[in-house]
Design a protein around this motif. Structure first.
Motif, PDB file in Angstrom:
ATOM      1  N   UNK A   1       0.844  -1.200   0.000  1.00  0.00           N
ATOM      2  CA  UNK A   1       0.000   0.000   0.000  1.00  0.00           C
ATOM      3  C   UNK A   1       0.874   1.243   0.000  1.00  0.00           C
ATOM      4  N   UNK A   2       0.589   2.174  -0.902  1.00  0.00           N
ATOM      5  CA  UNK A   2       1.328   3.433  -0.977  1.00  0.00           C
ATOM      6  C   UNK A   2       0.591   4.476  -0.147  1.00  0.00           C
ATOM      7  N   UNK A   3       1.089   4.676   1.075  1.00  0.00           N
ATOM      8  CA  UNK A   3       0.418   5.544   2.034  1.00  0.00           C
ATOM      9  C   UNK A   3       1.073   6.921   2.040  1.00  0.00           C
ATOM     10  N   UNK A   4       0.242   7.965   1.995  1.00  0.00           N
ATOM     11  CA  UNK A   4       0.724   9.342   1.990  1.00  0.00           C
ATOM     12  C   UNK A   4       0.098  10.094   3.159  1.00  0.00           C
ATOM     13  N   UNK A   5       0.938  10.879   3.817  1.00  0.00           N
ATOM     14  CA  UNK A   5       0.476  11.737   4.900  1.00  0.00           C
ATOM     15  C   UNK A   5       0.326  13.166   4.379  1.00  0.00           C
TER      16      UNK A   5
ATOM     17  N   UNK B   1      -4.312   6.801   0.555  1.00  0.00           N
ATOM     18  CA  UNK B   1      -3.616   6.621  -0.705  1.00  0.00           C
ATOM     19  C   UNK B   1      -3.767   7.888  -1.543  1.00  0.00           C
ATOM     20  N   UNK B   2      -2.961   7.981  -2.592  1.00  0.00           N
ATOM     21  CA  UNK B   2      -2.778   9.241  -3.315  1.00  0.00           C
ATOM     22  C   UNK B   2      -4.068   9.934  -3.727  1.00  0.00           C
TER      23      UNK B   2
ATOM     24  N   UNK C   1       5.142   4.474   4.159  1.00  0.00           N
ATOM     25  CA  UNK C   1       5.038   3.097   3.661  1.00  0.00           C
ATOM     26  C   UNK C   1       5.744   2.983   2.307  1.00  0.00           C
ATOM     27  N   UNK C   2       5.023   2.541   1.258  1.00  0.00           N
ATOM     28  CA  UNK C   2       5.650   2.288  -0.035  1.00  0.00           C
ATOM     29  C   UNK C   2       5.573   3.468  -0.986  1.00  0.00           C
ATOM     30  N   UNK C   3       5.091   4.591  -0.522  1.00  0.00           N
ATOM     31  CA  UNK C   3       5.018   5.772  -1.382  1.00  0.00           C
ATOM     32  C   UNK C   3       6.411   6.381  -1.560  1.00  0.00           C
ATOM     33  N   UNK C   4       6.614   7.080  -2.665  1.00  0.00           N
ATOM     34  CA  UNK C   4       7.901   7.704  -2.944  1.00  0.00           C
ATOM     35  C   UNK C   4       7.787   9.217  -2.904  1.00  0.00           C
ATOM     36  N   UNK C   5       8.932   9.882  -2.745  1.00  0.00           N
ATOM     37  CA  UNK C   5       8.952  11.338  -2.782  1.00  0.00           C
ATOM     38  C   UNK C   5       8.505  11.835  -4.152  1.00  0.00           C
ATOM     39  N   UNK C   6       8.927  11.140  -5.211  1.00  0.00           N
ATOM     40  CA  UNK C   6       8.531  11.556  -6.556  1.00  0.00           C
ATOM     41  C   UNK C   6       7.017  11.505  -6.718  1.00  0.00           C
ATOM     42  N   UNK C   7       6.384  10.501  -6.143  1.00  0.00           N
ATOM     43  CA  UNK C   7       4.929  10.406  -6.214  1.00  0.00           C
ATOM     44  C   UNK C   7       4.287  11.601  -5.515  1.00  0.00           C
ATOM     45  N   UNK C   8       4.837  12.002  -4.385  1.00  0.00           N
ATOM     46  CA  UNK C   8       4.293  13.148  -3.659  1.00  0.00           C
ATOM     47  C   UNK C   8       4.527  14.452  -4.419  1.00  0.00           C
TER      48      UNK C   8
END
Length: 337
Positions: free
Chosen positions: A1-5, A53-54, A96-103
Motif C-alpha cells: 500500500x502506498x500511504x501518503x500523509x 492513498x494518493x 510506507x511504499x510511497x515515494x517522494x517523486x509520487x508526492x
C-alpha cells in the motif's frame, strides 16, 4: 500500500466551529483517516494530520482547502504564527511504499486544481519547488499575508499555479512534498517574547554560519502564547536524524540560561515519529543498546523533555507509528479510479 500523509496548516485556531467544518471535509472523503487536529488560539492556527492513498489524500486536501477558503477571511485574521493564506501550507509526505517523486507529482496535481477551481495562488515549496529560494517557507512568508498584494505583482514572485492576482480573502497557499518533520515548541520560564526571539535568532544564525554545536535542518521562531502565559521557542526539526529532540532541547536550555531564564518543558504540534523519542530515551539512559523496552524509553523521553508541561502528552495519540498501527486496512476503503 502506498500511504501518503498530508499535514495542512489552517490560519484558524479560535473558531472551533470552523475547525470542525474543515475536519468534516476531510473525513467525508472515503479512504482517508484523520489522525490528529491540533489548534492553538494564540497562534490562531490549526494543524491537521491525515493519511490515505494518493487519490483520496488529494481529494481530501482539496476539499479542506475549499472549506477553509469559505470560512477564513484573511483580511481580519491575526495570530502569532506567520502565514500567507487561509490554508497557509499543505505538505505531502511519503509513508510506507510511497515515494517522494509520487508526492511531488501529487503536489502539482493538487496545486493545479486549487488554482483553477478555487482561484487561490499556489507556490510550490520544499521538494516540489521549481526555484531554489522557494524551498523554504520563510522566503514565501516574507512580510506575510500583509505583503502578499505587492509581492504577487512582481514577476519574480508569480505563483507556480494560478495568475499573479491577489486573492484578498484566501491569500495564497504553499503546497509541496517533504519528509517527516517535528513541530517542537520549547516553553520558557518567562513571558518575554523578546527573549524567545533572541534565542531563535541565535539558533538560526548558528545554523546559517555553520557554527560548532549548531542545529542543522532546524528552523526557529520566538513568540508569546497567551494560553500558557509563557514565551516559546517554536522549532521545526526538518530532519530528526541530524537534529535530535534532546539536542534541540538542550541547546535552547543553554541559550535560555545565558539570558538568565530557563526552560520549563515542551510540546509537540501534530504528530511525531517514534524513532526520535526512542533516541532521546536512550540518551537519557546513556545507552546505545536496544535492551530497554519502547515504553521505558518513551517514558524517559517524556520526562526529560517535560512534554506534559502545558498539556497532556499521550504517546498512543501523538506518535505517528502508533496511530498507523491502529488503522483498519485502507486499500479496501479507497475509491476505485
Amino acid at each position: 500500500m502506498q500511504l501518503i500523509e498530508c499535514v495542512p496548516n489552517f490560519s484558524e485556531g479560535r473558531n472551533l466551529s470552523s475547525v470542525e467544518s474543515i475536519s468534516r471535509a476531510i473525513v467525508g472523503v472515503k479512504g482517508v483517516h484523520l489522525l490528529d487536529v491540533d489548534s492553538n488560539a494564540s497562534a490562531n492556527r490549526t494543524v491537521m494530520t491525515f493519511v490515505g492513498e494518493a487519490g483520496a489524500v488529494c481529494e481530501a486536501a482539496f476539499q479542506a482547502i475549499a472549506v477553509a477558503q469559505s470560512l477564513i477571511d484573511m483580511r481580519s485574521q491575526r495570530g502569532a504564527h506567520p502565514r500567507i493564506g487561509a490554508t497557509d501550507v499543505c505538505p505531502l509526505v511519503p509513508l510506507a511504499d510511497a515515494s517522494m517523486q509520487q508526492c511531488i507529482e501529487l503536489s502539482h496535481k493538487l496545486s493545479a486544481r486549487v488554482a483553477s477551481e478555487l482561484e487561490i495562488p499556489v507556490y510550490l515549496y520544499a521538494k516540489s519547488a521549481k526555484r531554489p529560494e522557494r524551498r523554504k517557507l520563510a522566503f514565501l512568508r516574507k512580510g506575510q499575508y500583509e505583503a502578499l498584494k505587492k509581492r504577487i505583482e512582481k514577476e519574480n514572485f508569480a505563483p507556480d499555479y494560478g495568475p499573479n492576482i491577489f486573492n484578498a480573502r484566501a491569500g495564497a497557499t504553499a503546497i509541496g512534498a517533504r519528509d517527516l518533520l517535528i513541530a517542537f515548541n520549547i516553553n520558557l520560564a518567562t513571558t518575554s517574547r523578546e527573549i524567545a526571539e533572541k534565542i531563535a535568532r541565535q539558533i538560526r544564525r548558528a545554523r546559517e554560519e555553520d557554527q560548532v554545536g549548531a542545529l542543522p535542518e532546524c528552523t526557529a521562531l520566538g513568540w508569546y502564547i497567551e494560553e500558557y502565559k509563557c514565551a516559546q521557542v517554536s522549532m521545526n526539526i526538518m530532519d530528526y536524524r541530524k537534529t535530535s529532540l534532546h539536542g534541540a532541547f538542550l541547546e535552547v536550555k543553554r541559550l535560555a540560561t545565558e539570558l538568565e531564564t530557563s526552560v520549563t518543558g515542551s510540546e509537540v504540534i501534530g504528530l511525531l515519529p517514534l524513532q526520535p523519542l526512542l533516541e532521546t530515551g536512550r540518551y537519557c539512559l546513556g545507552s546505545s543498546k536496544n535492551k530497554e523496552s519502547a515504553d521505558q524509553l518513551i517514558s524517559e523521553a517524556i520526562d526529560f523533555l517535560n512534554l506534559g508541561d502545558t498539556r497532556p502528552f499521550d504517546p498512543q495519540k501523538k506518535v505517528l507509528d502508533y496511530r498507523l498501527q491502529n488503522l483498519p486496512p485502507l486499500r479496501n476503503m479507497t475509491p476505485s479510479s
